[in-house]
Scaffold this motif. Structure first.
Motif: not given
Length: 203
Positions: A79-100
């Motif tokens: 389960p995904v708790g958090w997603v966020h695009f890089s503020p400077t690169d529209s190709r890069r996305l970070a995510s944090v899951g319930d698996d930490k």
């Protein structure tokens, strides 16, 4: 989440969908495809062309922010708790899951760039070079990791209880962290020096 231009607001939640709203009028402009579980997080790309959503069904979905078409579905693995695009690169996305796990993705290819374990939130610095996070065995510390590689840059020690959130100043020079110990600490994000502690009294 607001679009970079500030004219559109994206929301998720228990309705199992993402809705795009006109930020000025409050009118719903677009409802995206119905999902199978809670939408926990949404983020616009730096250029405003794409919107990412994280869901409790374990998928990250990338949408065309103008048409609402789904462009890609990426399986985080929990389960995904958090997603966020890089503020400077529209190709890069970070995510944090319930698996930490904290993971960075290339949304054009859908490929994982890197993954590190033991994290439950993350936030990009304004220049996109650093991610602040916490979790795992050192949950009382704030960790600053290299956004390009996931390598640890600085460890900010320490709160007296679990760190639950953090936020960079607009210029990126400072970082504020909040903890279940009821304290907000302000750090120099370059050196890791503690600048001040504000005791809020409650988490």
């Amino acid at each position: 989440a607001f679009s970079p231009c500030g004219q559109t607001l994206a929301t998720g939640g228990g309705a199992f969908t993402v809705i795009l709203w006109d930020a000025q009028t409050g009118k719903a402009e677009l409802m995206l495809e119905k999902l199978t579980d809670w939408v926990t997080s949404v983020s616009f790309s730096a250029d405003g062309a794409r919107l990412a959503s994280g869901s409790w069904d374990g998928f990250i979905r990338v949408w065309d922010a103008k048409t609402g078409a789904m462009l890609r579905a990426i399986l985080h693995g929990s389960p995904v708790g958090w997603v966020h695009f890089s503020p400077t690169d529209s190709r890069r996305l970070a995510s944090v899951g319930d698996d930490k796990t904290l993971t960075q993705w290339d949304i054009e290819s859908g490929e994982m760039r890197w993954r590190v374990e033991g994290h439950w939130f993350a936030v990009f610095s304004p220049d996109g070079h650093t991610i602040a996070t916490a979790g795992g065995a050192d949950a009382e510390d704030v960790l600053l990791v290299d956004a390009e590689t996931g390598a640890l840059r600085l460890r900010l020690v320490r709160h007296q209880h679990v760190v639950i959130l953090a936020s960079f100043s607009i210029d990126g020079s400072m970082l504020a962290s909040g903890s279940l110990d009821g304290a907000c600490k302000v750090w120099d994000s370059s050196t890791g020096a503690l600048l001040r502690t504000i005791n809020a009294g409650t988490p």
